[in-house]
Scaffold this active site. Structure first.
Site, PDB file in Angstrom:
ATOM      1  N   HIS A  76       0.836  -1.215   0.000  1.00 34.98           N
ATOM      2  CA  HIS A  76       0.000   0.000   0.000  1.00 34.98           C
ATOM      3  C   HIS A  76       0.865   1.257   0.000  1.00 34.98           C
ATOM      4  CE1 HIS A  76       0.425   0.922   4.382  1.00 34.98           C
ATOM      5  NE2 HIS A  76       0.354  -0.383   4.576  1.00 34.98           N
ATOM      6  N   ASP A 117      -0.339   4.380   1.020  1.00 34.95           N
ATOM      7  CA  ASP A 117      -0.734   5.388   2.005  1.00 34.95           C
ATOM      8  C   ASP A 117       0.008   5.188   3.331  1.00 34.95           C
ATOM      9  OD1 ASP A 117      -2.279   3.009   2.325  1.00 34.95           O
ATOM     10  OD2 ASP A 117      -3.784   4.077   3.500  1.00 34.95           O
ATOM     11  N   ASP A 139       6.251   1.183   7.631  1.00 38.35           N
ATOM     12  CA  ASP A 139       4.882   0.813   7.254  1.00 38.35           C
ATOM     13  C   ASP A 139       4.391   1.696   6.117  1.00 38.35           C
ATOM     14  OD1 ASP A 139       2.317  -0.204   7.196  1.00 38.35           O
ATOM     15  OD2 ASP A 139       1.702   0.684   9.084  1.00 38.35           O
ATOM     16  N   GLU A 195      -5.152   1.612   2.846  1.00 41.10           N
ATOM     17  CA  GLU A 195      -5.025   0.511   3.809  1.00 41.10           C
ATOM     18  C   GLU A 195      -5.089   1.028   5.237  1.00 41.10           C
ATOM     19  OE1 GLU A 195      -3.195  -2.435   6.487  1.00 41.10           O
ATOM     20  OE2 GLU A 195      -2.493  -0.397   6.117  1.00 41.10           O
ATOM     21  N   GLU A 196      -4.517   2.205   5.464  1.00 39.98           N
ATOM     22  CA  GLU A 196      -4.343   2.674   6.838  1.00 39.98           C
ATOM     23  C   GLU A 196      -5.646   3.077   7.532  1.00 39.98           C
ATOM     24  OE1 GLU A 196      -1.989   2.110   8.542  1.00 39.98           O
ATOM     25  OE2 GLU A 196      -0.107   2.184   7.433  1.00 39.98           O
ATOM     26  N   GLU A 223       4.099  -6.111   4.106  1.00 38.36           N
ATOM     27  CA  GLU A 223       3.872  -5.405   5.371  1.00 38.36           C
ATOM     28  C   GLU A 223       5.006  -5.701   6.352  1.00 38.36           C
ATOM     29  OE1 GLU A 223       1.835  -3.175   6.364  1.00 38.36           O
ATOM     30  OE2 GLU A 223      -0.212  -3.462   5.639  1.00 38.36           O
TER      31      GLU A 223
END
Length: 423
Positions: free
Chosen positions: A89, A91, A122, A156-157, A182
């Site tokens: 991801h 974001d 992350d 995703e966040e 991840e």
């Protein structure tokens, strides 16, 4: 492993090592693009990744799933064989109070062997690794007997629906196995996740003059405190863990004892419902008896209990209090889920962690929830493995070791070879 594949993997490890400066620069540039969610605008970072893929003519499709939220799906290899999905991801979470950072959160600076900045762990380091590995395979004209697909997603966040689930619902991503880059421990990918049960409790009371409390009105905050005390007892429930996942729980406890030793005290969370009272708001003024109180709560569910069972248990506990309340669900909704350690995609990653590092690797349980559950809902076996300095995730001064970024890229490129060559 046959000798040709062994030699090819050694060659690819050499190529990653030889081109590691490009990998680190890619990671740095991704961090320098502030793709903070909310608001979740991934326009600039998506365009940057498109340009990077275009350098070696990797074909891709771009999908705008919501305003300024973009998914990229890119593939290389042969459509006749197996398909491996590498997912990441774009974001990142907000930076919070800038005064509490020791460096610019969007610097992407490398200092003393660390990559610095929001998203370093992350998960822009992992994202850089999967993009770089795919580009290297294309640039070197490595003949793949199957297809390697990059699924690069937004949103995703915030637990939103505009990334992985959006692609899967529309059949835009399929595969025989998936790796999400991840954050994880260096030798221990996460092959299972707990379930998630988020809800808002609203308690209603009767207003009145504060000078007459507790004889007048009905104080919604006091009733909410009673409710909170009952909700917290979810932790005390004895849950029977199904026999089939006992080995995963046991190996995860071993990991917490021997690897992440600071996690030793958290072993119980693998078998319990965790309860976090996250936010509370209520009332209007100190001299008015409050007529409402809202509390947001995050529960994570172990194996052995369903969403419906938790709903029933909560209803029984709160109904007995004789208060005026309602529960509204939001955010993640999932039960605990996993991919067996013997699945080919788990084996490919774990075997190549050992191949690259020369150390024992094994998959473990994650005590949080993730996008992995979406892939499992579509019968795509999945695990998570990526570079991270775990204590810095979502905090101030987020960072990751440069050597971890390079190691993970070597695992990604070699695991793709193994997985796609497996019959």
């Amino acid at each position: 492993m046959n000798n040709d594949l062994h030699a090819l993997k050694l060659q690819l490890i050499e190529e990653v090592e030889h081109n590691k400066d490009e990998l680190i620069e890619l990671c740095s540039k991704l961090i320098q693009i502030p793709s903070v969610n909310p608001p979740g605008d991934t326009t600039v970072i998506t365009t940057f990744i498109e340009d990077y893929l275009n350098e070696v003519n990797i074909p891709y499709e771009k999908y705008e799933s919501a305003d300024k939220m973009f998914n990229l799906v890119a593939s290389i290899g042969n459509t006749e064989g197996k398909e491996l999905v590498y997912c990441g991801h774009t974001d990142v979470v907000p930076v919070g109070d800038l005064a509490k950072w020791d460096f610019d959160p969007f610097s992407g600076e490398v200092k003393d062997g660390w990559m610095l900045g929001r998203g370093a762990s992350d998960m822009k380091a992992g994202l850089a690794g999967i993009i770089f590995a795919t580009k290297m395979l294309k640039k070197l004209n490595i003949e793949l007997p199957g297809k390697l697909t990059l699924a690069i997603v937004p949103d995703e966040e915030t637990g939103g629906e505009y990334g992985v689930p959006w692609l899967l619902e529309r059949n835009l991503v399929k595969g025989d196995g998936c790796l999400i880059a991840e954050p994880s421990s260096p030798l221990n990918p996460t092959i299972g996740q707990k379930g998630s049960y988020w809800f808002e409790l609203e308690v209603r009371g009767e207003p009145g003059h504060g000078s007459l409390s507790p004889l007048a009105g009905r104080n919604a905050i006091i009733d909410a405190i009673s409710a909170i005390n009952e909700i917290r007892t979810l932790w005390d429930l004895e849950i029977t863990i199904p026999e089939e996942v006992q080995p995963l729980i046991e190996v995860s406890k071993k990991y917490m004892r021997e690897v992440e030793k600071d996690r030793l005290k958290y072993q119980e969370v693998l078998e319990k419902i965790t309860v976090n009272i996250g936010t509370i708001e209520g009332g209007t003024k100190s001299n008015v008896i409050p007529d409402y109180c809202k509390v947001q709560i995050d529960c994570r569910l172990p194996f052995g209990i369903t969403q419906e069972q938790v709903t029933d248990i909560l209803a029984n506990k709160l109904d007995a209090l004789n208060i005026d309340y309602s529960i509204n669900r939001f955010g993640f909704k999932s039960v605990a889920n996993y991919t067996p350690a013997e699945n080919p995609v788990c084996q490919a990653i774990v075997d190549n962690i050992s191949f690259v590092t020369g150390k024992e690797a094994y998959g473990v349980m994650q005590w949080a929830s993730s996008d992995a559950r979406h892939f499992r809902q579509y019968n795509i076996p999945v695990l998570q493995y990526g570079p991270a300095y775990l204590p810095s995730i979502h905090g101030y001064n987020e960072k990751v070791r440069v050597e971890d970024i390079i190691r993970c890229a070597k695992v990604y490129i070699t695991a793709a070879i193994d997985f796609l060559h497996q019959k």
